[in-house]
Structures are given as C-alpha cells and as structure tokens.
Design a protein around this motif. Structure first.
Motif: not given
Length: 909
Positions: A19-26, A45-48, A71-74, A94-101
């Motif tokens: 769950f550390s991976m879940i919280v920190l990486a995504q 289709s949606v690709t990042v 969900s993105v890990n970067s 181009t978007i920011k690497n953060e949680d967003q809708k």
C-alpha cells in the motif's frame, strides 16, 4: 509463538510495502469524453506518454458513459495525453503529472478512404479481458487448440493438461461463454480443431458467479474460446496402426457448439503410450460459491511394490492398452435460458505394464537392490448431473456425482528373494453438492450443502510371506522383540467407510465498494476402518492375533463461523476471510477399548489482495494460517502391511500441525508490445508435534512408527518469468527461473536381524534447488517451424547432523522441427535429451523421432508416418537423491522400443 509473531510481521511488511506503492507511486487522471453534440463516446483510447518519447506509460478505454480513468507512474513534471476515437479528430494535450479530472469534447472528422486494409491485432486488451488472435501464433503443423495454446505468451500448459495464466491455474474454461466441461476441459483442448477458433480470451480476475461480480473478487483468470461461428459442428479424429509390437490408435471426438445446446462425444483407445484417460480428470474447480468439487480417488492404504516412472514424455515409456469413452451434454431445458442442465459420463478400461530396477544406498550404508515388474488393471465409471442457474438476480447449482473404480494391481518383485504380490481394490463414491444465492433488497443469502459417501475395500497378498522379512512376534509381550515369519503367504485386508457432510449459510451485506459476508457452518465426518493380517500355510489361514487387527472409528465435528470482507474498486481487489474454527475429533479403538479426543478452537485467517497500476501492472499479496489435528488414518494400534516390505503402526498422540504461508506476486502484461512477466515470492512453515521413525533392517525392509517430538519444517521460493512475442520475427520467447529452499526433520533407526535398535538418529535435511526453463517458438520462414523447450534443475541435499551433502542436477531438451516444402508435405524431426548427474557420475539419454505427413488440403485430411525411437534405446537410466532420507538411488527403467506408426487424421467438418 516466536514463529507466529514472525509470520505476522511478514504479513504486515507485505501490507505496508504494497500500500506504500499504492499511495506514493500513482497519479490518477480521469474524466468524461463526449462528441461535438455532447453525447458520450465509448471505446475511445486514452494513452499517457512522456514528452518527446514514444513510450506509453498508461493506457485506458472509455466505457459506455464516456468515462475514462488511467493511473500513471512517472517522475516527469509534464505528460502528453492523447485521445483517439473512430471518426473523431485526435486530441493531444500536455498536462501536469498530478491527480486531476479532465473532460474532453472531440470534433467529428470524416476521412475519405481510398483503400481499406484490415490487419488483425495479435493481442488486444479491453478491461479485464485480453484477446489473442489464434492464427497469429500457429504454425503449419498445428491441428488442435492445445497445439497453439502453449505458444501464446503468458499462457502455459502443464504435462497433465492444466492451463496456467501468469503461472497460476485458470478457474474456468468456456467455449462461446458456456462451461460445458465443468473443469474437465482436456478433451476439448486436445481435440478442438484450431481452424474452428477465432480467438482465445483471458478473463482476468474472473468471478464465475454472476451475482457476485463487482462484490466478491477472484484472484484467478478464466479462458474463453471464441469460435468463428455461433453454431459450430466440428471435431477431430485419428485412426492409426503400427508395429514393434502390433500398435493401434483410435481417436474420434465429434463436437457441437450452439447457442442453446453444446455436446462432445469422445472415444479414444490405443496401445502406443498415450494416457488419454487423463482427459476425464478435473483440471479446474471454479469458485467456492459454486459448491464443492473434487477429483474422486480411492482412499488407498495398501499397495504392491511399484516400479518407478521416468521423467520422460509418456510416449517413451508407457506400455498401455486403454479404452476411454466420455460424453458431455449442455442444454437449456426451459425457455428461460438462464437455466442449464449438464450431463457428463465417462468410462475407462486400462492395462499398464511397468518395469524398473533400483539400487539405493541408505545413510547407514545398506545397499538395497530391487527389481519390480507391474501389471496394473483399472476400470472406472463416472456419471454426473449438474443443474445450474447463473444469473445476475440469483444463483443455483446442484451437482450429483456417482463414481466406481475397480483396480487389480500385480507385482513381481525381487529383493534378495522373489515375491508375487496382488492388490484388489474396489471403490464406490456418491457425492452431492448444492449451492444457492438469493438476493433480498441489498442482501445476498447463500446456502451450501455437501454430502459424500465412499466405501473402499482392499486386499493385499504377498507370496512367499517371508519376503516381508521380519514382523513383530505376537507371542512376545515386548514390542521390541521380533522373529522371522515362516508363512507361505501373507494377506492383508482393509475395509474403509466414510460419510462426509458440510452445511453452511451466509448473508452478503453491501455498502458502496465493500461487501461483508457473515457465515456459519458445520462439517461432520464419520469414518470407520477394519483390518486384519493373516498368515497362510497350505489351505489354512492363521490369524496373527490382536496386534494385527484393527476396528476403529474416527469421527469429526467441526462447527465454524466466519466473516468475509471484500473490497472492490476499479484498481483494488481485497478479500479477507476471518474464521473461527472449532475442531472436535473423537478416535476410538473398538478392539482395545482405548481412544483419544481433542477439542480445539482456532482463528485461521486468509487474505488476498490485488492492485492494478500504470495500466499494465498488477501486484498481488496472499497470506494464510491453518491448523490440522489429524486425518482419518493417522492413528491405529494394530500393525498393517501397507506394502509387502513395509509394516506400519500408528499408535501415537493425535497430530497437531500449524501451517503459515505468505506470498506476493508482481505481474506485467502489455498487449501493446506483446510483453508479459511476473515475479513472485513464497514463504511458509509447518510446526508438528510428531515425527516418523523408519526402522530399517539390513535387507531394506522398513517398520515405520510415529514418535512424539516437536519439529518445524520451513520452505521458501522465488520465481520469475518473462515472455515476449516478436511479430516481425514470428517468434515467441520466454524464460523462467525458480529458487527454492526447505528444511525437514525425520528419524532413521538401524536395526539388526531381530529388529533390535542398534543406532538411532534424529536429523534435519536441508534441500536447496534451482530450476531454469526456456521456451522458444519460431515460424518466421513459411517453410520451417521450430519449437524448443529447455529445463535445467540443480539440487543440493544436506544432512545437518553428519554434514553429508549430495548434489545432483538434470537437463532436459525437447526440440520439434518441421519443414514444409509445399502445402501438401511436412517433414518432422523430434529430439528429447535428458541428462542426470550426481558428483562425477552422469547418465545421458537421447531419443530421436522422424515423421512425414502428406496433407490432402481440400479435404483437410493428413496421412502421417512416424518412426519413433530411431536408435532403439531400450532402457532409461538416472541417478538421484531422496530428499527425505538423503539416500542415493540409481534407477533403470524399461521403455518402449523403436516403433513405426501410420495414422490418418481428419476433422469432422
């Protein structure tokens, strides 16, 4: 207690890491995609991607409401998001690497198409379904589904026919969405023509019970075979003959798959070394909510001495004469197609010959030589009726099974003197399993009932009786004193009767993404055993006495209560089962007026969870704690001749075993670049209060006894597997590696000719092993196909009390090459090469086959000629180490000689 705390810590660490991976990486990006009129767009289709690179970090598809989520890990600060849909203008932003809708509206874009070229994708993924285009993985010599299935990345097929996905067995095998075979899918897999199949679908995290989907997760995948036509009449047949000796082979398997009815009729018979009767075995068992299913087998306590089988393809050594018939029917008897009736039946008549010679050097220096010839005769009949309703508004399944087995096994054995051995063992079993799930408002009620009744009778005889060497003398009061017996023959008789029942009721309560399932049940088992050992001189039978008789009852009453906790979201599946089990065991010796009883209460949790991230990754965690306080057969005070060289008595305390297991697995499956891999780690330990002491005489006869001594066995393993399909080279390549370690405890006592103990050792055996596997399939050239498999094993066994270490290894090469000079002609070459090594001693066994096949393309008929075992090798030799006793064994097996076969193969339609 220390071990329990250690296991709890390990489970805690697994949870924290996961769950550390879940919280920190995504980072999660979601939203809605619509067209210019504001209507939701499905299947967009949606690709990042990372800016300026072609590497896809995440991938998703919008649902029917136009909703998407990736969900993105970067570690990049900015990302490129790309959206594509049919007849819509692509979007790149181009978007920011953060949680967003982010919501998007796509403009229509009509394109004038001058030329249309359709290209089927090899592998596609939509939600939890991965689809494989079967034609992309086949070669010209493949004829059935099984031929192609083992070439698909991410999928393996075991020797017994079990299909694995990402290293784990599937739980269902569907054809056009219907489960005709109910776990016994070997017949379809081996006989369904590949030309009838359009694609193979892997249904990940498959919950077979419709009403529980999105409520109770599953850790297993299922397979769905999509046929080219919704109504298909097909099947496969072979008729062959040969010589050295006279050989024959018949396979006739017509099949029908319709929208309302499906059926498969199967008759297979041969004497050329193929165990077709195994197609009747259960290979998958579905979900526990469907009720209880098992592979019925004889409760075998007695055996003749048995020749060993080599680690070879069975066509090399199996001397058989088998007839196997099966019939499977699925129909919808009512207008409501939610109800299905399935009728399954099979019958086996089988005769097997087997020969082996072994030379075993025990840790006490004894040199034991055995030559064994076996004749096994088996008749088995099974009938099954299954009535099912599997709908979103309710579930019902009742399975009734009848099984009868009649075996007559014979052995001609030589161990200093010759012996004639025979075992007659009929078995009868009746089983009924019922499970139903009914919805009421937001609750689900489940009732399950299971009843099994089985009777086994076994009669073992050995002539001469003195072949068993030394048995306890009933005239002596001290059990340590033994004398040789002088009977012409020994006859051991056992009668076993078992009635097992389990009944339970549960209710499912749902709240948002959570489902809670309180459950209560009771398991009741009644078992009885009667036995006696006779010594025979002439026509009279002399009963040994009370020391060689048994009349026991073993009864169990096990109430339990538990709570199931399930959480399911788009990316997370979590299942916790929290049971409190009450163990009540009552053992009674009716002849001696003695007995034992035990009443224990134990908390035995199990859990598994999974997390999907970065579109292609999945992380699994598992853990369990279980207890056992013995099984029927763990206690009896009268000696039993379990085989003609093994006298056994079990007059100890009730066994107590606690098992703790934990594991974790990381999977990656990317259909965009045809890459699959998984890594896993497993750890476990068992604590026991008893240990087996094997008392070995100078000639190798063994008297086994159970002693009270606490001991703990441990094990751990690590496994990694990676597979990739290279479309440009038409090559499927995969490798796997396993490392395992275990530590077990046992006792061995050396005795003299009067069975008096002269040396006793309690010792631990540490076993270490590594295994490497490689699989390679190539069809790059239209005129050539190559299939190559390599397995390598290294083992190290150490006796920690004497620091005696044995190391052995083996290599196994399997190569199949086919040349196609034209569509009508196929030339084949097969090579099997197996080497076993211990220290400076090595045995190599090589086998070669050639074949020619002429294909009548228009009629789809093959005419095949095979020459097997060209070198006419007649024995197979190995050297190995017994991991329980650290003894060294050299084996020689008789195998099939050089032989010729001519076969006609055809499809029914």
């Amino acid at each position: 207690m220390i071990q329990l705390l250690t296991m709890k810590k390990l489970l805690s660490v697994l949870f924290i890491l996961s769950f550390s991976m879940i919280v920190l990486a995504q980072k999660t990006i979601s939203g809605v995609i619509t067209d210019a009129d504001g209507k939701p767009l499905a299947s967009a289709s949606v690709t990042v991607e990372e800016p300026g690179k072609n590497a896809i970090l995440a991938y998703g598809i919008s649902n029917a409401k136009g909703e998407y989520k990736v969900s993105v890990n970067s570690s990049e600060g900015n990302l490129d998001l790309k959206i594509k849909a049919f007849n819509q203008k692509p979007i790149t932003q181009t978007i920011k690497n953060e949680d967003q809708k982010l919501n998007f509206s796509m403009d229509s874009q009509a394109t004038e198409i001058q030329e249309v070229r359709l290209k089927t994708k090899l592998i596609t993924k939509k939600g939890d379904t991965i689809s494989y285009d079967l034609k992309s993985f086949e070669n010209k010599n493949d004829r059935t589904l099984a031929d192609v299935l083992k070439k698909i990345p991410g999928i393996e097929v075991n020797k017994d026919g079990t299909v694995l996905y990402q290293g784990e067995a599937i739980n269902k095998f569907y054809v056009n969405g219907k489960d005709l075979m109910e776990g016994g899918y070997g017949t379809i897999n081996n006989s369904l023509p590949k030309d009838a199949v359009s694609k193979v679908e892997v249904l990940e995290n498959h919950q077979p019970v419709s009403i529980l989907r999105d409520k109770v997760p599953s850790e297993q995948a299922a397979l769905n075979i999509k046929l080219k036509k919704s109504v298909t009449m097909t099947g496969r047949g072979e008729i062959g003959a040969g010589f050295s000796p006279l050989l024959w082979n018949v396979k006739l398997t017509p099949m029908f798959f319709g929208q309302k009815n499906q059926w498969v009729v199967n008759y297979k018979a041969n004497n050329n070394g193929e165990s077709v009767e195994n197609e009747g075995n259960l290979l998958s068992f579905g979900s526990r909510w469907e009720g209880r299913r098992s592979q019925v087998s004889a409760n075998r306590w007695l055996n003749v001495e048995q020749a060993q089988t080599p680690d070879l393809p069975e066509k090399r050594y199996l001397l058989n004469n088998v007839h196997f018939f099966s019939a499977n029917l699925l129909t919808s008897p009512f207008k409501n197609k939610e109800w299905e009736l399935k009728l399954n039946a099979n019958y086996t008549n089988n005769a097997i010959e087997r020969d082996s010679y072994s030379n075993e050097i025990l840790v006490n220096g004894s040199n034991i030589e055995r030559t064994i010839h076996n004749d096994f005769y088996t008749n088995k009949a099974k009938g099954e009726m299954i009535f099912t309703k599997n709908a979103k508004k309710g579930f019902f399944k009742n399975t009734t099974t009848w099984t009868g087995m009649w075996s007559d096994n014979q052995a001609d054995a030589f161990n200093q003197i010759s012996a004639d051995e025979n075992l007659n063992a009929p078995t009868f079993n009746f089983t009924n399993s019922l499970s139903t799930i009914l919805p009421w408002k937001d609750k689900l009620f489940n009732v399950m009932s299971y009843v099994s009744i089985q009777n086994d009778k076994q009669t073992l005889s050995s002539r001469p009786g003195r072949y068993s060497s030394f048995v306890p003398d009933p005239l002596f009061s001290t059990p340590e004193q033994f004398i040789p017996n002088n009977f012409e023959a020994l006859r051991q008789y056992i009668s076993l009767k078992s009635i097992n029942t389990t009944h339970s009721a549960s209710v499912g309560l749902s709240y948002r993404k959570w489902t809670f399932t309180p459950e209560a049940g009771i398991s009741v088992n009644f078992n009885s055993m009667k036995s006696n050992l006779n010594g025979i001189n002439g026509n009279e039978s002399t009963l040994y006495g009370l020391d060689y008789q048994n009349n026991i009852n073993w009864n169990e009453v096990q109430p339990y209560t538990q709570v199931g906790v399930n959480y399911k979201s788009q990316n997370i599946n979590l299942n916790l089962t929290l049971p409190v089990n009450f163990y009540g065991i009552d053992y009674n010796d009716n002849l001696r007026g003695t007995g034992q009883a035990i009443n224990k209460t134990r908390f035995e949790p199990t859990m598994f969870g999974s997390y999907d991230f970065a579109s292609f990754f999945k992380l699994w965690i598992f853990g369990s704690i279980a207890n056992s306080f013995g099984n029927f057969g763990d206690l009896y005070a009268g000696n039993i001749l379990t085989n003609p060289t093994f006298v056994q008595v079990k007059s100890s305390q009730l066994p107590e075993t606690t098992s703790r297991n934990a594991s974790s697995r990381l999977e990656y499956r990317n259909p965009l670049n045809n890459l699959f891999f998984n890594v896993s780690y497993r750890i476990g330990n068992n604590t026991n209060n008893l240990v087996t002491n094997q008392r070995i005489s100078p000639n190798g006869t063994i008297l086994s006894e159970i002693l009270e001594r606490d001991n703990t066995s441990t094990s751990n393993s690590q496994r990694a597997e990676i597979g990739k399909y290279f479309p440009s080279f038409k090559t499927n390549f995969s490798v796997n590696f396993t490392n395992s370690n275990s530590k077990n405890y046992s006792m061995i006592s050396d005795v003299n000719e009067d069975f008096e103990t002269i040396n006793e050792r309690f010792y631990s055996i540490k076993n270490e092993g590594q295994a490497f596997g490689l699989k390679f399939n190539n069809t790059y050239f239209s005129w050539l196909s190559v299939d190559y498999n390599l397995t390598m094993n290294w083992r190290k066994s150490t006796d920690n009390s004497s620091n005696l270490t044995n190391k052995n290894s083996d290599w196994n090469h399997n190569l199949a090459t086919y040349i196609y000079p034209s569509d009508n002609h196929t030339f084949g070459f097969i090579w099997d090469d197996i080497t076993t090594t211990l220290a400076m001693e090595s045995y190599r066994n090589s086998f070669f086959d050639v074949s020619y096949q002429y294909t009548w393309v228009k009629k789809k008929i093959d005419f095949e000629f095979k020459w097997l075992n060209i070198g006419n090798k007649k024995v197979y030799e190995t050297i190995s180490v017994n991991t329980l006793t650290n003894s060294i064994r050299r084996n020689t097996y008789n195998i099939r000689p050089s032989q010729f076969m001519f076969t006609v193969k055809f499809n029914f339609k």
